[in-house]
Design a protein around this motif. Structure first.
Motif, PDB file in Angstrom:
ATOM      1  N   THR A 125       0.846  -1.190   0.000  1.00 42.39           N
ATOM      2  CA  THR A 125       0.000   0.000   0.000  1.00 42.39           C
ATOM      3  C   THR A 125       0.878   1.235   0.000  1.00 42.39           C
ATOM      4  O   THR A 125       2.064   1.171   0.328  1.00 42.39           O
ATOM      5  N   GLY A 126       0.273   2.363  -0.370  1.00 40.07           N
ATOM      6  CA  GLY A 126       0.983   3.633  -0.292  1.00 40.07           C
ATOM      7  C   GLY A 126       0.711   4.525  -1.487  1.00 40.07           C
ATOM      8  O   GLY A 126       0.757   4.061  -2.630  1.00 40.07           O
ATOM      9  N   PHE A 127       0.425   5.790  -1.209  1.00 42.44           N
ATOM     10  CA  PHE A 127       0.209   6.770  -2.268  1.00 42.44           C
ATOM     11  C   PHE A 127       1.420   7.696  -2.361  1.00 42.44           C
ATOM     12  O   PHE A 127       2.142   7.925  -1.391  1.00 42.44           O
ATOM     13  N   ASN A 128       1.636   8.237  -3.576  1.00 37.74           N
ATOM     14  CA  ASN A 128       2.724   9.187  -3.828  1.00 37.74           C
ATOM     15  C   ASN A 128       4.095   8.612  -3.469  1.00 37.74           C
ATOM     16  O   ASN A 128       4.959   9.293  -2.895  1.00 37.74           O
ATOM     17  N   LEU A 129       4.287   7.339  -3.811  1.00 35.52           N
ATOM     18  CA  LEU A 129       5.544   6.657  -3.540  1.00 35.52           C
ATOM     19  C   LEU A 129       6.610   7.043  -4.563  1.00 35.52           C
ATOM     20  O   LEU A 129       6.298   7.491  -5.670  1.00 35.52           O
ATOM     21  N   PRO A 130       7.886   6.853  -4.239  1.00 36.09           N
ATOM     22  CA  PRO A 130       8.933   6.973  -5.262  1.00 36.09           C
ATOM     23  C   PRO A 130       8.894   5.759  -6.181  1.00 36.09           C
ATOM     24  O   PRO A 130       8.448   4.675  -5.786  1.00 36.09           O
ATOM     25  N   GLY A 131       9.355   5.945  -7.407  1.00 33.78           N
ATOM     26  CA  GLY A 131       9.364   4.835  -8.356  1.00 33.78           C
ATOM     27  C   GLY A 131      10.612   4.850  -9.215  1.00 33.78           C
ATOM     28  O   GLY A 131      11.168   5.921  -9.506  1.00 33.78           O
ATOM     29  N   VAL A 188      -0.689   5.470 -13.611  1.00 37.38           N
ATOM     30  CA  VAL A 188      -1.847   4.634 -13.284  1.00 37.38           C
ATOM     31  C   VAL A 188      -1.785   4.203 -11.826  1.00 37.38           C
ATOM     32  O   VAL A 188      -0.717   4.165 -11.214  1.00 37.38           O
ATOM     33  N   ARG A 189      -2.934   3.884 -11.281  1.00 33.30           N
ATOM     34  CA  ARG A 189      -2.974   3.286  -9.943  1.00 33.30           C
ATOM     35  C   ARG A 189      -2.526   1.834 -10.065  1.00 33.30           C
ATOM     36  O   ARG A 189      -2.962   1.106 -10.967  1.00 33.30           O
ATOM     37  N   ILE A 198      -2.141   1.986  -4.518  1.00 30.33           N
ATOM     38  CA  ILE A 198      -0.719   2.295  -4.684  1.00 30.33           C
ATOM     39  C   ILE A 198      -0.572   3.289  -5.823  1.00 30.33           C
ATOM     40  O   ILE A 198      -1.146   3.111  -6.901  1.00 30.33           O
ATOM     41  N   SER A 199       0.181   4.349  -5.592  1.00 29.75           N
ATOM     42  CA  SER A 199       0.466   5.303  -6.662  1.00 29.75           C
ATOM     43  C   SER A 199       1.887   5.826  -6.512  1.00 29.75           C
ATOM     44  O   SER A 199       2.468   5.812  -5.426  1.00 29.75           O
ATOM     45  N   VAL A 200       2.444   6.291  -7.633  1.00 27.05           N
ATOM     46  CA  VAL A 200       3.797   6.847  -7.675  1.00 27.05           C
ATOM     47  C   VAL A 200       3.694   8.340  -7.959  1.00 27.05           C
ATOM     48  O   VAL A 200       2.955   8.769  -8.845  1.00 27.05           O
ATOM     49  N   HIS A 201       4.440   9.116  -7.200  1.00 25.75           N
ATOM     50  CA  HIS A 201       4.429  10.558  -7.395  1.00 25.75           C
ATOM     51  C   HIS A 201       5.262  10.922  -8.630  1.00 25.75           C
ATOM     52  O   HIS A 201       6.385  10.432  -8.784  1.00 25.75           O
ATOM     53  N   PRO A 202       4.741  11.777  -9.508  1.00 22.72           N
ATOM     54  CA  PRO A 202       5.451  12.079 -10.765  1.00 22.72           C
ATOM     55  C   PRO A 202       6.752  12.854 -10.589  1.00 22.72           C
ATOM     56  O   PRO A 202       7.518  12.993 -11.548  1.00 22.72           O
ATOM     57  N   THR A 203       7.023  13.366  -9.394  1.00 24.59           N
ATOM     58  CA  THR A 203       8.302  14.065  -9.173  1.00 24.59           C
ATOM     59  C   THR A 203       9.272  13.246  -8.325  1.00 24.59           C
ATOM     60  O   THR A 203      10.307  13.761  -7.898  1.00 24.59           O
TER      61      THR A 203
END
Length: 283
Positions: A38-44, A102-103, A109-114
């Motif tokens: 789980t987790g939103f705005n994660l690094p990728g 995308v989620r 779960i999402s990745v922050h674009p920055t």
């Protein structure tokens, strides 16, 4: 330094997050993706594979990153005898677009674009450099950090785009790289002014790839658990500092720091000639 050693030791082990595995094919690109549960705005991070190496040979490395809270995806393209480093670099950029756009997982779960990074091993390490140069200045999707792990010689050479990069970089080299005709880590780090170079003690440049138990019997470079353990710690600490801003890991991005299991470049070592490289290859 004692604190850094403690952090390094922790980073050699899996992190606190449960990990999920997914398939990039859902977005039309062959490959795999690992995320924290789980987790939103994660690094990728998008990860490039070495020459003739399936992405499944990096499963434990990608899982390791995800266990520390970093979404890690690897495109499974350009796996033929004559792959294009430029095509793989484009696919790495596409991978970043996918994971940031995308989620993931069950929608939690999402990745922050920055908070995006690029990494790769061997051929994939050089492709990551080309991808970073291609994305430089982009309105979205530009990486905040790039890691070239034992990058290999490519055509065109990665030093050309590296010289134009302003993004922070991590370059890993093995002690015997100066005698190798295949690897290009030292020249790449020299051209890339914003990079941190670490020589990984007792490392094998091809050892990061996993599940190659019988490779050496066949004359193919095999996997090396000691290399994998050290590289995962160095890579994770570097990405956590640059992608999340966690200052606890600042020494992993410090060009002056000599981290555990690494050694400094010998400034007094004589330059290795092409003839010397060929002689070392024939030994």
């Amino acid at each position: 330094m004692a604190r850094t050693r403690k952090l390094f030791a922790a980073l050699t082990r899996r992190g606190p997050h449960h990990v999920l595995r997914g398939d990039l094919a859902f977005a039309g690109l062959p490959g795999i993706v690992f995320t924290p549960a789980t987790g939103f705005n994660l690094p990728g991070v998008a990860f490039g594979h070495d020459w003739l190496t399936d992405v499944d040979h990096y499963v434990k490395t990608l899982e390791h990153l995800a266990s520390w809270g970093i979404v890690a995806a690897a495109p499974g393209t350009e796996r033929g005898l004559a792959p294009s480093v430029l095509n793989l670099s484009v696919d790495l950029g596409t991978t970043l677009d996918i994971i940031a756009g995308v989620r993931l997982g069950p929608g939690e779960i999402s990745v922050h674009p920055t908070k995006l990074g690029l990494a790769g091993h061997g051929f994939g390490g050089s492709a990551a450099v080309f991808a970073a140069a291609g994305l430089a200045g982009a309105a979205s999707g530009a990486p905040k950090a790039v890691a070239a792990l034992f990058p290999s010689v490519t055509r065109p050479p990665a030093q050309e785009p590296a010289a134009s990069l302003t993004v922070p970089g991590l370059v890993l080299s093995a002690p015997d790289d100066p005698q190798s005709l295949r690897t290009d880590a030292l020249h790449l780090a020299e051209a890339w002014k914003g990079s941190v170079l670490h020589i990984v003690s007792k490392a094998e440049s091809s050892g990061l790839a996993e599940k190659r138990r019988f490779a050496k019997v066949l004359g193919i470079p095999g996997s090396d658990k000691r290399t994998q353990k050290t590289v995962r710690a160095l890579l994770t600490g570097f990405l956590l500092f640059h992608l999340t801003g966690d200052k606890a890991y600042h020494e992993f991005a410090d060009p002056e720091a000599v981290l555990p299991k690494t050694e400094a470049l010998d400034p007094e070592a004589p330059p290795v000639t092409t003839e010397g490289q060929i002689a070392a290859l024939l030994k």
